[in-house]
Write a protein that holds these residues in place. Structure first.
Motif, PDB file in Angstrom:
ATOM      1  N   GLU A  98       0.879  -1.174   0.000  1.00  0.00           N
ATOM      2  CA  GLU A  98       0.000   0.000   0.000  1.00  0.00           C
ATOM      3  C   GLU A  98       0.915   1.222   0.000  1.00  0.00           C
ATOM      4  O   GLU A  98       1.600   1.488   0.981  1.00  0.00           O
ATOM      5  N   VAL A  99       0.937   1.901  -1.140  1.00  0.00           N
ATOM      6  CA  VAL A  99       1.808   3.061  -1.289  1.00  0.00           C
ATOM      7  C   VAL A  99       0.977   4.200  -1.880  1.00  0.00           C
ATOM      8  O   VAL A  99       0.257   4.008  -2.858  1.00  0.00           O
ATOM      9  N   TYR A 100       1.089   5.376  -1.301  1.00  0.00           N
ATOM     10  CA  TYR A 100       0.399   6.562  -1.798  1.00  0.00           C
ATOM     11  C   TYR A 100       1.381   7.351  -2.663  1.00  0.00           C
ATOM     12  O   TYR A 100       2.583   7.370  -2.388  1.00  0.00           O
ATOM     13  N   ILE A 101       0.850   7.981  -3.705  1.00  0.00           N
ATOM     14  CA  ILE A 101       1.676   8.675  -4.692  1.00  0.00           C
ATOM     15  C   ILE A 101       1.136  10.091  -4.852  1.00  0.00           C
ATOM     16  O   ILE A 101      -0.071  10.280  -5.008  1.00  0.00           O
ATOM     17  N   ASP A 102       2.029  11.068  -4.836  1.00  0.00           N
ATOM     18  CA  ASP A 102       1.641  12.467  -4.993  1.00  0.00           C
ATOM     19  C   ASP A 102       2.164  12.997  -6.327  1.00  0.00           C
ATOM     20  O   ASP A 102       3.272  13.538  -6.400  1.00  0.00           O
TER      21      ASP A 102
END
Length: 172
Positions: A98-102
């Motif tokens: 689970e990785v968030y990307i901006d």
């Protein structure tokens, strides 16, 4: 977008861990293609039209995320849009990662804790829905809402009214 996806498909091992897939994806999108957040003129309406974002390689958070999502969909990557209050990001979600990307900040990778810290720092309540995927309709409503606000700020009443009508139609 198909051309970008074809090029990226040649470079990325789609069976690799999320960190490797995202590092290669970000190097291509933000390094080679030159996509970036428009910090100099954040409220320029052109930041909110996907065709202009693709042409200019600059935009606002939601439209950079939309470009990222459309590219990810072509590669069948498990990436969704996340509508934080005041900012829009993406999330890569698999059974092991689970990785968030901006995308507005050159694809900066975030953890869930980073997102919670953003909410706390911004004095937002901690609602789990802030970290759940947005539907295509909600994404479109947010784009229209952004444009409505931009046109109000620019005192372009006709355009603001047009986007107000879109919002009403989408809310049905």
């Amino acid at each position: 977008m198909d051309g970008f996806a074809g090029e990226l498909r040649q470079r990325v091992d789609l069976r690799a861990r999320a960190s490797k897939i995202l590092a290669e994806t970000n190097a291509y999108i933000f390094g080679e293609l030159g996509f970036a957040g428009n910090e100099d003129n954040y409220y320029d309406p052109e930041n909110s039209y996907l065709n202009r974002v693709l042409d200019r390689r600059t935009g606002n958070p939601i439209n950079l995320c939309l470009a990222y999502l459309l590219l990810a969909r072509r590669l069948r990557l498990p990436i969704v849009g996340i509508g934080l209050p005041g900012h829009f990001i993406c999330r890569f979600q698999s059974s092991s990662d689970e990785v968030y990307i901006d995308p507005f900040n050159l694809g900066r990778l975030l953890t869930k804790a980073d997102c919670v810290h953003y909410l706390v720092r911004g004095n937002y309540d901690l609602h789990e829905d802030y970290l759940t995927p947005v539907t295509p309709r909600r994404l479109l409503m947010r784009v229209c809402s952004n444009l409505h606000q931009v046109y109000l700020h620019l005192e372009m009443d006709g355009e603001a009214t047009r986007f107000q009508r879109y919002l009403v139609a989408l809310a049905r």
